[in-house]
Design a protein around this motif. Sequence first.
Motif, PDB file in Angstrom:
ATOM      1  N   CYS A 149      51.365  96.078  72.554  1.00 41.95           N
ATOM      2  CA  CYS A 149      51.314  96.985  71.402  1.00 41.95           C
ATOM      3  C   CYS A 149      49.715  96.547  70.774  1.00 41.95           C
ATOM      4  N   ILE A 150      49.714  95.064  70.475  1.00 42.79           N
ATOM      5  CA  ILE A 150      48.112  94.866  69.855  1.00 42.79           C
ATOM      6  C   ILE A 150      47.217  95.096  70.709  1.00 42.79           C
ATOM      7  N   LYS A 151      47.514  94.917  72.240  1.00 41.07           N
ATOM      8  CA  LYS A 151      46.182  95.288  73.176  1.00 41.07           C
ATOM      9  C   LYS A 151      46.031  96.548  73.190  1.00 41.07           C
ATOM     10  N   HIS A 152      46.892  97.379  72.727  1.00 40.85           N
ATOM     11  CA  HIS A 152      46.701  99.091  72.844  1.00 40.85           C
ATOM     12  C   HIS A 152      46.655  99.632  71.331  1.00 40.85           C
ATOM     13  N   ASN A 153      46.487  98.736  70.392  1.00 41.67           N
ATOM     14  CA  ASN A 153      46.362  99.159  69.170  1.00 41.67           C
ATOM     15  C   ASN A 153      47.303 100.325  68.542  1.00 41.67           C
ATOM     16  N   LYS A 154      48.611  99.518  68.481  1.00 45.52           N
ATOM     17  CA  LYS A 154      49.601 100.419  68.011  1.00 45.52           C
ATOM     18  C   LYS A 154      50.545  99.679  67.027  1.00 45.52           C
ATOM     19  N   HIS A 155      50.847 100.225  65.939  1.00 47.06           N
ATOM     20  CA  HIS A 155      51.906  99.637  64.831  1.00 47.06           C
ATOM     21  C   HIS A 155      53.160  99.372  65.381  1.00 47.06           C
ATOM     22  N   ILE A 156      53.517  98.097  64.845  1.00 52.20           N
ATOM     23  CA  ILE A 156      54.803  97.734  65.764  1.00 52.20           C
ATOM     24  C   ILE A 156      55.941  97.474  64.602  1.00 52.20           C
ATOM     25  N   ILE A 157      57.162  98.080  64.925  1.00 52.75           N
ATOM     26  CA  ILE A 157      58.540  97.717  64.070  1.00 52.75           C
ATOM     27  C   ILE A 157      59.140  97.032  65.435  1.00 52.75           C
ATOM     28  N   VAL A 158      59.705  95.691  65.211  1.00 60.68           N
ATOM     29  CA  VAL A 158      60.486  94.931  66.198  1.00 60.68           C
ATOM     30  C   VAL A 158      61.732  94.516  65.605  1.00 60.68           C
ATOM     31  N   GLU A 159      62.671  94.705  66.444  1.00 62.29           N
ATOM     32  CA  GLU A 159      64.197  93.906  65.987  1.00 62.29           C
ATOM     33  C   GLU A 159      63.826  92.367  65.840  1.00 62.29           C
ATOM     34  N   LYS A 160      64.718  91.690  64.928  1.00 62.31           N
ATOM     35  CA  LYS A 160      64.583  90.248  64.882  1.00 62.31           C
ATOM     36  C   LYS A 160      65.400  89.672  66.119  1.00 62.31           C
ATOM     37  N   PRO A 161      64.984  88.403  66.479  1.00 64.37           N
ATOM     38  CA  PRO A 161      63.757  87.800  66.041  1.00 64.37           C
ATOM     39  C   PRO A 161      62.652  88.331  66.903  1.00 64.37           C
ATOM     40  N   PHE A 162      61.470  88.319  66.354  1.00 69.35           N
ATOM     41  CA  PHE A 162      60.271  88.889  67.116  1.00 69.35           C
ATOM     42  C   PHE A 162      59.752  88.172  68.292  1.00 69.35           C
ATOM     43  N   CYS A 163      59.946  86.790  68.359  1.00 69.43           N
ATOM     44  CA  CYS A 163      59.623  85.845  69.473  1.00 69.43           C
ATOM     45  C   CYS A 163      60.920  84.725  69.486  1.00 69.43           C
ATOM     46  N   LEU A 164      60.598  83.949  70.498  1.00 67.25           N
ATOM     47  CA  LEU A 164      61.712  82.957  70.648  1.00 67.25           C
ATOM     48  C   LEU A 164      61.155  81.462  70.754  1.00 67.25           C
ATOM     49  N   ASN A 165      59.780  81.082  70.360  1.00 65.31           N
ATOM     50  CA  ASN A 165      59.475  79.820  70.136  1.00 65.31           C
ATOM     51  C   ASN A 165      58.127  79.872  69.383  1.00 65.31           C
ATOM     52  N   LEU A 166      57.755  78.556  69.072  1.00 66.59           N
ATOM     53  CA  LEU A 166      56.736  78.533  67.951  1.00 66.59           C
ATOM     54  C   LEU A 166      55.273  78.804  68.742  1.00 66.59           C
ATOM     55  N   LYS A 167      55.187  78.544  70.026  1.00 71.60           N
ATOM     56  CA  LYS A 167      53.950  79.194  70.627  1.00 71.60           C
ATOM     57  C   LYS A 167      53.694  80.450  70.717  1.00 71.60           C
ATOM     58  N   GLU A 168      54.988  81.304  70.845  1.00 70.14           N
ATOM     59  CA  GLU A 168      54.686  82.766  70.869  1.00 70.14           C
ATOM     60  C   GLU A 168      54.480  83.197  69.411  1.00 70.14           C
ATOM     61  N   LEU A 169      54.880  82.547  68.521  1.00 70.24           N
ATOM     62  CA  LEU A 169      54.754  82.885  67.002  1.00 70.24           C
ATOM     63  C   LEU A 169      53.267  82.712  66.594  1.00 70.24           C
ATOM     64  N   ILE A 170      52.652  81.581  67.165  1.00 68.14           N
ATOM     65  CA  ILE A 170      51.118  81.146  66.784  1.00 68.14           C
ATOM     66  C   ILE A 170      50.238  82.217  67.551  1.00 68.14           C
ATOM     67  N   ASP A 171      50.694  82.609  68.813  1.00 66.38           N
ATOM     68  CA  ASP A 171      49.928  83.705  69.495  1.00 66.38           C
ATOM     69  C   ASP A 171      50.087  84.936  68.830  1.00 66.38           C
ATOM     70  N   ILE A 172      51.165  85.364  68.543  1.00 65.03           N
ATOM     71  CA  ILE A 172      51.431  86.921  67.748  1.00 65.03           C
ATOM     72  C   ILE A 172      50.325  86.611  66.411  1.00 65.03           C
ATOM     73  N   TYR A 173      50.358  85.595  65.434  1.00 68.49           N
ATOM     74  CA  TYR A 173      49.594  85.272  64.365  1.00 68.49           C
ATOM     75  C   TYR A 173      48.341  85.526  64.486  1.00 68.49           C
ATOM     76  N   LYS A 174      47.642  84.901  65.779  1.00 71.22           N
ATOM     77  CA  LYS A 174      46.273  84.939  65.812  1.00 71.22           C
ATOM     78  C   LYS A 174      45.905  86.259  66.290  1.00 71.22           C
ATOM     79  N   LEU A 175      46.738  87.013  67.058  1.00 75.74           N
ATOM     80  CA  LEU A 175      46.329  88.188  67.638  1.00 75.74           C
ATOM     81  C   LEU A 175      46.191  89.213  66.485  1.00 75.74           C
ATOM     82  N   LEU A 176      47.384  89.251  65.594  1.00 74.51           N
ATOM     83  CA  LEU A 176      47.612  90.012  64.367  1.00 74.51           C
ATOM     84  C   LEU A 176      46.167  89.876  63.292  1.00 74.51           C
ATOM     85  N   LYS A 177      45.872  88.528  63.227  1.00 72.51           N
ATOM     86  CA  LYS A 177      44.800  88.052  62.473  1.00 72.51           C
ATOM     87  C   LYS A 177      43.571  88.705  62.816  1.00 72.51           C
TER      88      LYS A 177
END
Length: 327
Positions: free
Chosen positions: A82-110
């Motif tokens: 979604c981020i790569k294709h510039n789309k707003h996101i609604i996601v069910e919880k949990p939106f990822c499954l580990n800390l590495k994924e969380l950091i990746d998403i955080y950096k991409l959204l930043k």
Amino acid sequence: MFNAAIIGSGIGLKHLEAMNGYRSVKVRIICEKDKKRALYLKKKFTKLKITDNENEIFKDKSIKLVSIASYDNYHYRQIVKCIKHNKHIIVEKPFCLNLKELIDIYKLLKKNRQIKFLSNLVLRVNDLFKNIKKIVKPKNIYYLEADYIWGRKEKLLGWRANIKNYSATLGAGIHLIDLSTWILKKKPISVISYGNSIATNKTKFKENSFVINLFKFPGNVLLKITSNLAGNYEHFHELKIFEKNKTIIHNLSHSFIIDSKKNKKNLKGNYPDKFNRKKLIQNFIDQIKDTSIKPILTLKEQFDLMSICFYADKSLKSRKEVKIKYL
């Protein structure tokens, strides 16, 4: 017209109800990989495109908003797309499954601040819990406990049994952690967690089906959260809030407040209040349309919540108290 798409048609159909037609949002595509389910959708929603290929959504430039309601282990890669294709996101919880994924998403959204992001934590728009938040005095709370009793043991034997290290905290308790920190207006500084699989030890679900987290907050305020996936009980969110001069109770029997003289008064508010769940998604759409709209759930709160859950699971594995680090 603001075009949207949905991945997954279980809870995804609830997203459809919340989005379609609200402030000119038009759901155009539903992605469903189950063939029987897809056939049902084609008959029910004759004006929508039903596909088993999620990339049709990502490559469609007319789609501005994607609702991700797939299995938990797909969320991360679908968010990244979604981020790569510039789309707003609604996601069910949990939106990822580990800390590495969380950091990746955080950096991409930043790096892509134009993209709006929402994890669907619906207890914040529950009528009863909103009323409770209004009457509590966070500075007087010394202990809070909340029990998520899932009451749907049979659902553990589907896709949840096939995910490595499925987390009861991420799959259930996360809702009550969010509710409790929202009420307290504080973030925990440490956690110790324990769990067992006694209720499911003869099934194919091999992870903990019961987990208890004990969180410590500034000022030595304590919070106990349990995630009970296999209890013989109604699907329910029990809550107890202890202040210096009053106690708030929400259980199967009723919801009430006890004052310092032991007088009981019923609490106002609907529960489970399923009708208002759509308001979280609709508030998110309002933010996309008008950046001055105040979010019910901020991006920072969502990432802090995920950090809390990951450190709770870290404690569960180590059987030790751990300090919680936030991004």
